[in-house]
Scaffold this active site. Structure first.
Site, mmCIF file in Angstrom:
data_model
loop_
_atom_site.group_PDB
_atom_site.id
_atom_site.type_symbol
_atom_site.label_atom_id
_atom_site.label_comp_id
_atom_site.label_asym_id
_atom_site.label_seq_id
_atom_site.Cartn_x
_atom_site.Cartn_y
_atom_site.Cartn_z
ATOM 1 N N ASP A 47 -3.777 5.524 73.911
ATOM 2 C CA ASP A 47 -4.707 5.395 75.026
ATOM 3 C C ASP A 47 -4.202 6.173 76.236
ATOM 4 O O ASP A 47 -3.136 5.884 76.764
ATOM 5 C CB ASP A 47 -4.868 3.911 75.379
ATOM 6 N N TYR A 52 -3.958 9.616 84.336
ATOM 7 C CA TYR A 52 -2.561 9.431 83.922
ATOM 8 C C TYR A 52 -1.793 10.753 83.953
ATOM 9 O O TYR A 52 -0.566 10.761 83.900
ATOM 10 C CB TYR A 52 -2.471 8.852 82.500
ATOM 11 N N HIS A 113 -13.686 5.339 83.537
ATOM 12 C CA HIS A 113 -12.474 4.582 83.870
ATOM 13 C C HIS A 113 -12.707 3.516 84.934
ATOM 14 O O HIS A 113 -12.054 2.471 84.937
ATOM 15 C CB HIS A 113 -11.391 5.558 84.358
#
Length: 287
Positions: A47, A52, A113
């Site tokens: 994931d 990120y 997200h």
């Protein structure tokens, strides 16, 4: 696909219940080490997210390591997420950028997200329109086969209801914070009603529950670590988990959750800890 258990999404795709979370996993070497340990321990799901900033490192690590374990791209399940800065008009470009960064022909699961938009107040009435535009872009890429399944993260019951009313392709999955202190009963009931798979992040409550007397009591009784107990509590309810670690030993330990059961009594003890406590952001203020 995995040494652990899999679930069927509403697309028909099989997704492992256990995946490796990569939040805060930064740098090519750290990502490579974690992916190597995870593949060795039987993880087949990974994931990531645009925010990120490790999609490229994850893609490279998998390309290099899959042959080592006799695996191909088809043997792993990759999730990534649209960054809040791309919410709305930038969604198509953002999703395609994730594909490019990962250097993959398709992403197994792609999520919005966050229900808000970077640069807008949470109360800004443009947020719902931006979410709808993002979803339309993801639907288009889903039809093209570039995003095998699409879903959302951090959506509240209100966000979910609005999406279910307007979508052409229903979300396959909702990923939210979930652990014994945050049981999310309304969201779970909605997911069951709509046929949306419920997946947890922050299952370990950032380590805060490792010293909880109830968690320690259950862990001692079944001779397991607090982390294993917390993860088992979720998967025993058919809820997906994504424990993140950079430690090869902890990655291996976190995967050992399919060879024991918690009693009904222990499950209830853990569930009774629910007090609505969050350790991450609260999306409930986003209109």
């Amino acid at each position: 696909m995995s040494s652990g258990m899999c679930v069927s999404l509403n697309t028909g795709a099989q997704m492992p219940l256990l995946g490796l979370g990569t939040y805060k996993l930064m740098g090519a070497e750290a990502v490579f080490q974690a992916v190597d340990a995870a593949l060795a321990a039987g993880y087949r799901s990974f994931d990531s997210a645009a925010v990120y900033r490790n999609e490229a490192d994850l893609g490279r690590a998998l390309k290099e390591l899959l042959p080592k374990y006799g695996l191909t791209r088809e043997d792993v399940f990759i999730t990534s997420k649209l960054g809040p800065k791309d919410q709305g008009a930038g969604a198509m470009e953002g999703a395609l950028r994730s594909l490019s960064e990962l250097d993959m022909c398709w992403i197994d699961l792609y999520l919005i997200h966050w229900p808000g938009t970077q640069g807008l107040e949470v109360t800004d009435q443009r947020n719902p329109d931006n979410r709808a535009a993002s979803w339309a872009a993801l639907e288009e890429l889903h039809v093209q086969g570039k995003l095998k399944a699409i879903g959302v993260s951090n959506y509240t019951p209100a966000h979910m209801r609005a999406l279910m009313k307007s979508c052409k392709v229903p979300p396959a999955l909702l990923q939210v914070e979930f652990h014994p202190r945050l049981g999310q009963p309304e969201l779970r009931a909605l997911c069951t009603k709509f046929g949306v798979f419920f997946q947890a992040y922050t299952s370990l409550a950032r380590g805060e529950l490792f010293s909880d007397p109830v968690v320690l009591e259950v862990a001692k009784a079944c001779n397991r670590t607090p982390a294993q107990v917390l993860l088992r509590w979720a998967v025993q309810q058919n809820i997906g988990v994504l424990p993140k670690s950079s430690s090869p030993e902890r990655i291996k330990t976190n995967a050992t959750i399919f060879d024991f059961f918690l009693s009904d009594e222990d499950m209830n003890k853990l569930s009774s800890l629910d007090c609505g406590q969050r350790f991450c952001w609260d999306p409930s203020h986003v209109v």
